[in-house]
Motif scaffolding. Sequence first.
Motif, short mmCIF file in Angstrom:
data_model
loop_
_atom_site.label_atom_id
_atom_site.label_comp_id
_atom_site.label_asym_id
_atom_site.label_seq_id
_atom_site.Cartn_x
_atom_site.Cartn_y
_atom_site.Cartn_z
N LEU A 132 -3.72 22.00 -0.45
CA LEU A 132 -2.83 22.52 -0.04
C LEU A 132 -3.08 24.23 0.55
CD1 LEU A 132 0.32 23.82 -0.56
CD2 LEU A 132 -0.54 25.11 -2.25
N ASN A 133 -3.16 24.30 1.57
CA ASN A 133 -4.00 25.40 2.40
C ASN A 133 -3.18 26.43 1.67
OD1 ASN A 133 -3.90 27.67 4.64
ND2 ASN A 133 -5.47 25.71 5.82
N ALA A 134 -3.86 26.95 1.13
CA ALA A 134 -3.25 28.15 0.14
C ALA A 134 -2.47 29.77 1.41
CB ALA A 134 -4.42 29.32 -0.27
N ASP A 135 -3.22 30.17 2.97
CA ASP A 135 -2.74 30.76 3.67
C ASP A 135 -1.26 30.43 3.96
OD1 ASP A 135 -4.89 32.30 3.72
OD2 ASP A 135 -5.45 31.46 5.21
N ASP A 136 -1.13 28.99 4.48
CA ASP A 136 0.37 28.36 4.88
C ASP A 136 0.53 28.86 3.69
OD1 ASP A 136 -1.31 27.01 7.49
OD2 ASP A 136 -1.56 25.76 6.99
N GLY A 170 3.58 7.67 8.60
CA GLY A 170 3.65 8.61 8.63
C GLY A 170 5.15 9.37 7.91
N LEU A 171 4.67 10.73 8.56
CA LEU A 171 5.66 10.99 7.00
C LEU A 171 7.17 11.28 7.84
CD1 LEU A 171 6.74 12.83 4.56
CD2 LEU A 171 6.14 14.87 5.61
N LEU A 212 6.38 21.04 2.87
CA LEU A 212 5.74 21.16 1.83
C LEU A 212 4.19 19.75 2.64
CD1 LEU A 212 4.36 21.77 -0.50
CD2 LEU A 212 5.24 18.75 -1.61
N PHE A 213 4.34 18.86 3.21
CA PHE A 213 3.16 17.74 3.73
C PHE A 213 3.11 18.79 4.61
CE2 PHE A 213 5.32 14.86 1.07
CZ PHE A 213 4.43 13.81 0.61
N SER A 214 2.85 19.69 5.81
CA SER A 214 2.24 20.08 6.40
C SER A 214 1.83 21.26 5.93
CB SER A 214 3.57 21.29 7.27
OG SER A 214 4.49 21.56 7.01
N MET A 215 1.59 21.46 4.42
CA MET A 215 0.74 22.76 4.64
C MET A 215 -0.69 22.06 3.76
SD MET A 215 3.27 24.68 2.00
CE MET A 215 5.11 25.47 3.22
#
Length: 670
Positions: free
Chosen positions: A569-573, A632-633, A654-657
């Motif tokens: 998980l990218n915390a900034d995103d 792919g999602l 969610l998945f993009s983060m």
Amino acid sequence: MRASLTALSVALLSVGVVLSGCGSGTVPDERAPSASTEQANEQVLTQRPFENRQDFEDARRGLIAQDPNLVVGQADGPDIWNMPAYGFIDKDGQNAPASVNPSLWRQAALNNIHGLFKVTDGIYQLRGYDLANMTIIEGNTGWILVDPLTTRETAGRAFEFAQQHLGNKPVRAILFTHSHIDHFGGVLGILQHLSDDEKAYLRIIAPEGFSEEATSENVIAGPAMSRRAVYMYGKRLPRGEQGHVGTGLGKEPAFGTFGFAQPTELIKTTGTTLTVDGVPMEFQMVSGSEAPAEYTFYLPEKKAFCGAELVSHNLHNLYTLRGAKVRDARVWSGFIDEAKTRFQAAEVYFGSHHWPIWGQQRIQDFLTQQRDTYQYIHDQTVRLMNRGATPREIAEQVHLPPALNTGFHNQGYYGTVAQNVKAVYQHYLGWYTGNPAQLNPLPETESATRYVDMMGGADKVLDKAREEFEAAADMGAEDGGKTYRWLAELLNHVVFAEPDNDDAKHLLARVYDQLGYQAEAAPWRDEYLTGAYELRHGRPDEGINPAVMREILMNTPVALFFDSMAVRLNADDAEGETLTVKITFTDLKESYLLTLENAVLHHRRTDESTPADATLNVTRPLFVDLLIGKAGLKELLFSDDVGFDGSRLDLIRLFSMLDKPEGRFAVVTP
């Protein structure tokens, strides 16, 4: 392997530019070993009992058949195993080139000896078909297989070779001695040869905790471990006198199709006895030594001890360079002592790597020295640690005493004393030495920039470094080696301060060449030479390919998938985002609720009726395909094979983060 893949599985996830099968070729002058490197390697000949040829006799004993053209390919990719590529190594381990430590050259020659061998009546080994060995034990009605190698392809080829020379016999049981992939990943190569009746009654015997450890290893830190494993195992290096010569533990990890099979029986305690197809076996649990789930076993009727990877013909890793949790040297030594006493009647030793040993007294001597090597490293590290010595200082001071330096089997071909003492230090005290200067240092690039500026700039540093490099060639072995070590540290600052400085990278690569040539440990050699390779040629174009682990992931507890998602998980995103997603595995009848808040992704088992912002109903295989990039999602969301409720945008959000690590990050440059 750890080999952990052991552990060892990470090494096999790495997809680099593998130049297997290359000969030594003509070495450019700038890469040739220096005079001080030649002198350092010549001195090794006086430090080991090279006149002792017992290992070569043992490694060749009992040879039944050998395939001189042992190359194992795969349908849609490069060869995954190529023994002829190592034909440049002298078969007797003599006449080492100046670019290879003679002790490592000897070990590489021993690991070249491959084929089908008779160990003793009713026990056979296939060696040199993979990093590990596969052992065949004859039962009353069929075969008992021990450690079916790493990949479907290598295991299948080895099994067919055994059938060709020993006859076709049913397989009654498979033993997984421990949870590293080089000891179970080839099981599908065996199962593909078995009849439905054989598979229906097949016993698969593993140590307690095997499935959890075998499938979960590297799920959290897999991308980082796999990238580092490219260095440790020399995946990008040519096979040759100036490249990869072996791993010390074997030749190299096999990279093909990995599989998994659930055990039917678990060994939980030392002293457990089983009769397998008429063969009595006594087990010793040694989990927490070389692997987190591992056993050894003894065959009393044959007086044969299988040491698994508790012991082998090299010093093993307390800390492995690809990255792993450190192992406890004191516990490891204790398990060897227990085996020495419990199985003292053994007249034959065979292991998951390397060659057997025959003779009760020889086995006892072997176990004694293996035991005391780990205990010595532990005790002397702690002694110096308690006097205030730092990891670097301890690594420089601790050397095996003469009593433990009389043979080859406990030498640092895989692990080393220097890295293992640091592991002991880390086990007790962690990364901090107590010196406040190391409490909060600047990041490497910023620190390097300030160092170089303080020294008058990169040009001045390089001028001085060139002088030192040229002078090192004419120094004695010890001073030359220390100069190369110092230059590696110095030039690393220049490269990190000015990553586009080709002169700095070129000179650092030449330093790494010399350090690699002098290394007795195969992983150290590969680390240095891969560093040199990437300074000259850059990072690999491709990173990890998680699709090769599909069969392993299909047997991994699904909760671990969500642990993996959490650390991506990218915390900034994710800052300021809150949402809930429920994933229901329709084939498993299991539901999990994922909750995002405070830039942290949590998960817990839940029931199907729990409300969520988005719900995905999917089968486990389809979800695995999503994780490995096979599906792919967006395509998944509109597939007829899944059910969906709630906000599709929330699921996509969610998945993009989540980071999508490629496993090809820079190592020797910023």
